[in-house]
Design a protein around this motif. Structure first.
Motif, PDB file in Angstrom:
ATOM      1  N   GLY A 108       1.385  27.082  59.269  1.00 19.57           N
ATOM      2  CA  GLY A 108       1.049  27.346  58.007  1.00 19.57           C
ATOM      3  C   GLY A 108       1.919  28.316  57.216  1.00 19.57           C
ATOM      4  N   GLY A 109       1.967  28.018  56.052  1.00 19.41           N
ATOM      5  CA  GLY A 109       2.804  29.053  55.052  1.00 19.41           C
ATOM      6  C   GLY A 109       1.842  29.985  54.506  1.00 19.41           C
ATOM      7  N   GLY A 110       0.761  29.704  53.729  1.00 17.37           N
ATOM      8  CA  GLY A 110      -0.148  30.375  53.347  1.00 17.37           C
ATOM      9  C   GLY A 110      -0.110  31.045  52.143  1.00 17.37           C
ATOM     10  N   ASN A 111      -1.032  30.975  51.109  1.00 18.45           N
ATOM     11  CA  ASN A 111      -0.942  31.349  49.860  1.00 18.45           C
ATOM     12  C   ASN A 111      -1.379  32.870  50.039  1.00 18.45           C
ATOM     13  OD1 ASN A 111      -0.269  29.545  48.011  1.00 18.45           O
ATOM     14  ND2 ASN A 111      -2.056  28.567  47.973  1.00 18.45           N
ATOM     15  N   ALA A 112      -0.706  33.619  48.944  1.00 24.12           N
ATOM     16  CA  ALA A 112      -1.202  35.052  48.700  1.00 24.12           C
ATOM     17  C   ALA A 112      -2.842  35.275  48.953  1.00 24.12           C
ATOM     18  CB  ALA A 112      -0.583  35.560  47.422  1.00 24.12           C
ATOM     19  N   PRO A 113      -3.044  36.679  49.489  1.00 20.97           N
ATOM     20  CA  PRO A 113      -4.617  36.860  49.616  1.00 20.97           C
ATOM     21  C   PRO A 113      -5.131  36.878  48.266  1.00 20.97           C
ATOM     22  CG  PRO A 113      -3.201  38.621  50.976  1.00 20.97           C
ATOM     23  CD  PRO A 113      -2.370  37.537  50.012  1.00 20.97           C
ATOM     24  N   ASP A 114      -4.789  37.082  47.139  1.00 19.45           N
ATOM     25  CA  ASP A 114      -5.484  37.108  45.894  1.00 19.45           C
ATOM     26  C   ASP A 114      -5.623  35.857  45.498  1.00 19.45           C
ATOM     27  OD1 ASP A 114      -2.841  37.117  45.162  1.00 19.45           O
ATOM     28  OD2 ASP A 114      -2.917  38.086  43.320  1.00 19.45           O
ATOM     29  N   VAL A 115      -4.979  34.544  45.959  1.00 16.34           N
ATOM     30  CA  VAL A 115      -4.939  33.232  45.457  1.00 16.34           C
ATOM     31  C   VAL A 115      -6.238  32.421  45.867  1.00 16.34           C
ATOM     32  CG1 VAL A 115      -3.956  31.106  45.069  1.00 16.34           C
ATOM     33  CG2 VAL A 115      -2.499  33.386  45.176  1.00 16.34           C
ATOM     34  N   LYS A 116      -7.114  32.164  44.965  1.00 20.15           N
ATOM     35  CA  LYS A 116      -8.396  31.519  45.373  1.00 20.15           C
ATOM     36  C   LYS A 116      -8.085  29.915  45.908  1.00 20.15           C
ATOM     37  CE  LYS A 116     -12.987  29.878  43.617  1.00 20.15           C
ATOM     38  NZ  LYS A 116     -13.734  29.573  42.402  1.00 20.15           N
ATOM     39  N   ASP A 117      -8.641  29.523  46.928  1.00 21.25           N
ATOM     40  CA  ASP A 117      -8.122  28.301  47.810  1.00 21.25           C
ATOM     41  C   ASP A 117      -8.427  26.941  46.667  1.00 21.25           C
ATOM     42  OD1 ASP A 117      -7.068  26.308  49.402  1.00 21.25           O
ATOM     43  OD2 ASP A 117      -9.292  26.410  50.504  1.00 21.25           O
ATOM     44  N   THR A 136      -0.892  41.306  46.743  1.00 25.95           N
ATOM     45  CA  THR A 136      -1.036  40.053  45.682  1.00 25.95           C
ATOM     46  C   THR A 136       0.070  39.159  45.570  1.00 25.95           C
ATOM     47  OG1 THR A 136       0.131  41.205  43.523  1.00 25.95           O
ATOM     48  CG2 THR A 136      -2.423  42.064  44.224  1.00 25.95           C
ATOM     49  N   ARG A 137      -0.024  38.008  44.827  1.00 25.17           N
ATOM     50  CA  ARG A 137       0.935  37.058  44.573  1.00 25.17           C
ATOM     51  C   ARG A 137       2.193  37.669  44.164  1.00 25.17           C
ATOM     52  NH1 ARG A 137       2.137  34.336  40.354  1.00 25.17           N
ATOM     53  NH2 ARG A 137       3.384  32.310  40.574  1.00 25.17           N
ATOM     54  N   GLU A 138       2.206  38.712  43.353  1.00 22.12           N
ATOM     55  CA  GLU A 138       3.387  39.409  42.776  1.00 22.12           C
ATOM     56  C   GLU A 138       4.302  40.039  43.875  1.00 22.12           C
ATOM     57  OE1 GLU A 138       4.090  38.278  39.822  1.00 22.12           O
ATOM     58  OE2 GLU A 138       2.371  37.356  39.770  1.00 22.12           O
ATOM     59  N   ASP A 139       3.602  40.501  45.087  1.00 21.37           N
ATOM     60  CA  ASP A 139       4.192  41.398  45.858  1.00 21.37           C
ATOM     61  C   ASP A 139       4.905  40.306  47.064  1.00 21.37           C
ATOM     62  OD1 ASP A 139       2.948  43.795  45.002  1.00 21.37           O
ATOM     63  OD2 ASP A 139       1.421  43.144  46.177  1.00 21.37           O
ATOM     64  N   THR A 140       6.395  40.476  46.900  1.00 22.43           N
ATOM     65  CA  THR A 140       7.051  39.535  47.625  1.00 22.43           C
ATOM     66  C   THR A 140       8.275  40.103  48.595  1.00 22.43           C
ATOM     67  OG1 THR A 140       8.866  39.059  45.973  1.00 22.43           O
ATOM     68  CG2 THR A 140       6.784  37.700  45.961  1.00 22.43           C
ATOM     69  N   ASP A 141       8.210  41.344  48.539  1.00 24.89           N
ATOM     70  CA  ASP A 141       9.373  41.579  49.462  1.00 24.89           C
ATOM     71  C   ASP A 141       9.021  42.928  50.229  1.00 24.89           C
ATOM     72  OD1 ASP A 141       8.656  43.945  47.875  1.00 24.89           O
ATOM     73  OD2 ASP A 141      10.738  44.277  46.998  1.00 24.89           O
ATOM     74  N   TRP A 142       7.600  42.618  50.878  1.00 27.33           N
ATOM     75  CA  TRP A 142       7.212  43.574  52.107  1.00 27.33           C
ATOM     76  C   TRP A 142       7.364  42.889  53.448  1.00 27.33           C
ATOM     77  CZ3 TRP A 142       3.659  41.010  54.988  1.00 27.33           C
ATOM     78  CH2 TRP A 142       3.120  39.854  54.490  1.00 27.33           C
ATOM     79  N   TRP A 143       7.471  41.800  53.698  1.00 29.15           N
ATOM     80  CA  TRP A 143       7.859  41.109  55.226  1.00 29.15           C
ATOM     81  C   TRP A 143       8.847  41.293  56.009  1.00 29.15           C
ATOM     82  CZ3 TRP A 143       9.829  37.057  58.010  1.00 29.15           C
ATOM     83  CH2 TRP A 143       9.185  36.768  58.956  1.00 29.15           C
TER      84      TRP A 143
END
Length: 699
Positions: A108-117, A136-143
Motif C-alpha cells: 500500500g501507498g497510504g494517504n496522510a494521517p490527516d486525510v479522511k478516507d 499532515t499531508r503537507e509534511d513530505t520530507d520526513w521519511w
C-alpha cells in the motif's frame, strides 16, 4: 533464464470444501459430482460440430499456475469472523475451490494521517511507513528508508492475515504497487494526480520509492517466512485512469482507489533504482514489469525501454483488459527470453448482478482460452476473485449491478456477523474457472490447438492431456478430440468430459473410448467442458510443422505473396508464387539449433539454391553466406495461435519478419518491425518438398 521461478512446488496443506463448505454457499453454485452417464448421449440434437486437435509438438515451458492479487478483498476481510474468512480461503485456495497457487501482495501507498478516507471499501491499503505524531499531508520530507523508526512493522494487518493463512498453498509470491506513499506523489494523494496524464511519482522521490518497495518486500518475507519471487513497481502506469478530484471544500471526492500515472521514461528510472535497492535489502526478489492495462500499451512501453532496463526485468507482466496485441507481447517475451505472466484481468460479461446467468461464466472462460492461446503465459492471475456484494448489487457500482468477481460478499461485515448475516455468494464464473484451474495444473505445459474456443495442456509427466472447450452457443455441440498429433495412444485411452452448464457444475461424465485416435462427445449449450485425456504421450513424427529434410514456402498472410530472394541475392522481397509453388528463390529449409519441441526453440532458415541463411544486419533482413558462427541475428523463433499462420521473431532484435508497409505488389520489400499483431507480420508455411521431387538436409 533470468527471473525464472523454481519448478518445485512447495508443500501444500489443503482441505477439501466438504459438506459444510457446499451448504454454506449462498447460491446454487455448489460442487457437484454427478453419477456417470453416457457422455455421447446429447440432451438435445447437436446443431454444430467442432474438431479440436491438440498438438504437443508446440508446447510452452512448464505452467506456473493460477493466482490472484490480494488487494481490496484481503484488506476488507482480514479481520472478519473466523468462519467467514475460512469460507473465503477454502473457495479461493482449497482443491475443491479455485485451487489458486499464486498470490500478489499489494504494497500500500497510504494517504496522510490527516486525510479522511474516501477510497472504496477495502481500497485504503495501509502503507508500511510510520509517520511522526502530528504529521499532515503537507509534511513530505520526513521519511528515510534507513531509519527504522520510519517503518511500521505491524502495518497492513488485515491483508497480512491472509499471507499467513495461505502461505502453505502458495508456490509463487509477487509484491506490487498501485501508488507510492502520499509523500512521494505530486498531488499528495494516493488516488492519482490532479492531471491523470501527468507523472504522479515525484522525480526526486524515485530512489525513495525504490527503497520503500524493496524494504517492504524484505520485511514481508522476514515477518511471514515466505520468499517473494518478483516485485512489480507499477500498476497500469501509462494510462489516464488515476486521478484525484477535489470537492468544493478542498477535500478529495475521487478517484476511489490507489493509482499513479508513471510514464515510460519515469518507469525506466524506477527500474534502474529498484535493482540496487533490492540488492541492498538483501532479497533475491526479481523485478517484474510493468503490469500495463493491455498488450498494445505494454508493447509501447516495453519498446521504449533501452536494453539496460530490459535486462533488469526478470519477468514481463501484462493485463488483458484490452485484448488486441496479445501476440505482440508473446513475441516480445520470446525475443527477450523472459517469462510472461497474464498478471491481471476481471470483467462482468453479463447484464446486471446474477449468480445463475451463464453468460459471465462463459465470458470469463473464453477470456481464459484467448489469453492462454494468444499470450502463452506462464501464469494466469485474477485481479481479485472476491468482490464487494454491496458494490455489485443493483444501485451499487451501477444501476443494474455487476458480476465482477467470482465470489461476492459484503465488505461491510462486522465482528458480530456470521455466514448467515454476511453470506458468501458464487456466480457462474466461479464454476467455469474451475474447469481450468482444476485440470490445467502447475507443471503442465500449454500446447497448441487449432480451435479458437479451446485451450489445451499436457501433464507434467507427459502421459495425459487436458482440453478445455467453451460452447457459447445456444445449441448442443458435438466435439471431436483428434489425438493424432500424439506419438503414442494406448489401447485403453479414454476422454472423460467434465461439464459445467446451467444444469450442473463440474459434472464428471463417463469416460469415452478413443477409437482411431478420436473421441466424440456432445456437450450442452452454453457450457464449458474439460476433456481429460488418458493414455497419450509423446509427439507424432509428422506432428511438427518443420520436419527434417523438407523444403518450405513462406507466404505472407496479408499480401498473399511468397517470401523470395531478391534479384541481387541479398535482399528479401515478395513475389507471386511460381506455378510449381516453389521457385528456387522461394525455397527455404530450416535447422533447429536450440531447444526441444517447444514454443521457444530457435531455427536458422536457409535458401538451398543460394547456400545462404536469413539474418538481420543493421536492422534489415538479408541473405548471407551460411558459414561461421550462427549468432542470434541468424536465429528465428516461430509462434502461432494455432490458426495455421506463424510469426518469425528474430532472436537478436525482437523484431518480426514482415512485408513493409503492408504492400501487395511483386518486388515489395520484406523488412522487420516491432511486433504489432498485423497480418503483414504473419506467414503461412507450406511443405513443397514433394513438388520439388527431392529432399535435402534440414533440421
Amino acid at each position: 533464464m533470468s527471473g525464472e521461478h523454481t519448478l518445485a512446488r512447495r508443500t501444500r496443506t489443503r482441505r477439501l470444501l466438504g459438506t459444510i463448505g457446499v451448504t454454506a454457499l449462498a447460491t446454487g453454485a455448489a460442487l457437484v459430482t454427478a453419477p456417470p452417464t453416457n457422455a455421447q448421449t446429447p440432451a438435445a440434437a447437436a446443431t454444430a460440430a467442432v474438431t479440436v486437435q491438440p498438438d504437443p509438438s508446440y508446447r510452452a515451458d512448464r505452467f506456473e499456475g493460477w493466482g490472484t492479487s490480494l488487494v481490496w478483498f484481503a484488506n476488507a476481510t482480514g479481520d472478519y469472523p473466523a468462519e467467514i474468512r475460512e469460507k473465503l480461503a477454502e473457495l479461493l485456495f482449497d482443491d475443491d475451490g479455485l485451487a489458486l497457487n499464486i498470490a500478489r501482495y499489494n504494497i500500500g501507498g497510504g494517504n496522510a494521517p490527516d486525510v479522511k478516507d474516501y477510497l472504496r471499501a477495502g481500497g485504503a491499503v495501509e502503507g508500511w511507513w510510520n509517520a511522526p505524531a502530528g504529521t499532515t499531508r503537507e509534511d513530505t520530507d520526513w521519511w528515510s528508508a534507513d531509519d527504522a523508526a520510519d517503518w511500521n512493522p505491524n502495518a497492513d494487518a488485515t491483508q497480512r492475515w491472509w499471507v499467513d493463512r495461505i502461505k502453505n498453498d502458495i508456490d509463487h509470491w509477487e509484491t506490487f504497487s498501485n501508488s507510492p506513499p502520499w509523500f512521494m506523489t505530486a498531488s499528495g494523494y494516493v488516488s492519482g494526480g490532479f492531471n491523470s496524464s501527468e507523472d504522479q511519482l515525484k522525480a526526486d522521490s524515485v530512489d525513495d520509492f525504490a527503497a520503500y518497495l524493496a524494504g517492504a518486500t524484505k520485511r514481508l518475507e522476514k515477518a511471514h517466512g515466505i520468499k517473494v519471487d518478483t516485485l512489480d513497481p507499477f500498476n497500469e502506469p501509462n494510462t489516464g485512469y488515476w486521478g484525484t478530484r477535489l470537492g468544493s471544500d478542498g477535500r478529495p471526492v475521487g478517484g476511489r482507489q490507489e493509482g499513479a500515472h508513471i510514464g515510460p521514461e519515469l518507469q525506466q528510472k524506477v527500474i534502474r533504482a529498484l535493482a540496487p535497492a533490492l540488492k541492498k535489502a538483501k532479497t533475491g526478489t526479481k523485478i517484474s514489469a510493468m503490469d500495463e492495462t493491455n498488450p498494445n500499451l505494454f508493447a509501447q512501453n516495453w519498446n521504449s525501454y533501452p536494453q539496460d532496463v530490459r535486462d533488469l526485468v526478470g519477468q514481463m507482466n501484462v493485463h488483458t483488459y484490452g485484448t488486441g496485441g496479445r501476440t505482440s507481447v508473446r513475441d516480445l517475451a520470446k525475443a527477450a527470453d523472459k517469462p510472461l505472466w497474464m498478471s491481471e484481468v476481471e470483467g462482468d460479461w453479463g447484464d446486471g448482478q446474477s449468480f445463475t446467468d451463464m453468460r459471465p461464466g462463459l465470458g470469463l472462460a473464453q477470456q481464459m482460452v484467448d489469453d492462454l492461446r494468444e499470450l502463452e503465459p506462464k501464469a494466469w492471475v485474477f485481479w481479485q476473485p472476491v468482490e464487494d456484494y454491496d458494490n455489485m448489487k443493483p444501485g451499487g457500482e451501477s444501476a443494474k449491478g455487476g458480476n465482477w468477481g467470482s465470489i461476492q460478499l459484503p465488505f461491510s461485515c462486522t465482528s458480530a456477523d456470521t455466514l448467515a448475516t454476511c453470506p458468501v455468494h458464487t456466480n457462474t464464473k466461479f464454476d467455469t474457472a474451475r474447469n481450468f484451474t482444476h485440470y490445467i495444473k502447475p507443471g503442465d505445459r500449454l500446447i497448441r490447438t487449432d480451435d479458437t474456443s479451446s485451450a489445451a495442456a499436457v501433464s507434467t509427466k507427459g502421459n495425459a492431456a487436458t482440453v478445455v472447450h467453451v460452447n457459447k452457443t445456444t445449441s448442443a455441440r458435438t466435439v471431436t478430440i483428434d489425438l493424432s498429433k500424439f506419438g503414442h495412444i494406448t489401447r485403453d485411452a479414454t476422454v472423460t468430459p467434465v461439464v459445467t452448464s446451467a444444469a450442473g457444475k463440474l459434472e464428471r461424465q463417463a469416460p469415452v473410448e478413443v477409437t482411431g485416435s478420436r473421441a466424440a462427445v456432445t456437450v450442452p449449450a452454453q457450457s464449458v467442458t474439460s476433456f481429460l485425456v488418458k493414455g497419450v504421450s509423446g509427439v507424432a513424427k509428422d506432428a511438427a510443422l518443420l520436419c527434417k529434410g523438407h523444403t518450405y514456402q513462406l507466404t505472407g498472410v496479408q499480401s498473399g505473396k511468397a517470401l523470395t530472394v531478391a534479384d541481387d541475392g541479398t535482399q528479401l522481397v515478395i513475389r507471386t508464387a511460381g506455378t510449381d509453388a516453389a521457385g528456387t528463390g522461394q525455397q527455404w529449409q530450416v535447422r533447429q539449433i536450440s531447444g526441444d519441441t517447444g514454443n521457444r526453440q530457435r531455427y536458422v532458415f536457409t535458401n538451398p539454391a543460394a547456400g545462404k541463411r536469413l539474418a538481420v544486419r543493421d536492422g534489415a533482413p538479408v541473405l548471407e553466406a551460411d558459414r561461421g558462427h550462427r549468432d542470434k541475428a541468424t536465429q528465428w523463433i516461430m509462434s502461432t495461435t494455432g490458426d495455421g499462420t506463424w510469426t518469425l521473431v528474430n532472436a537478436a532484435t525482437g523484431r518480426l519478419l514482415e512485408v513493409g508497409g503492408q504492400a501487395t505488389t511483386d518486388g515489395a520489400a520484406v523488412t522487420t518491425w516491432t511486433p504489432n499483431s498485423g497480418s503483414n507480420q504473419r506467414w503461412s508455411v507450406t511443405d513443397v518438398t514433394d513438388q520439388n521431387g527431392s529432399r535435402s538436409s534440414g533440421l
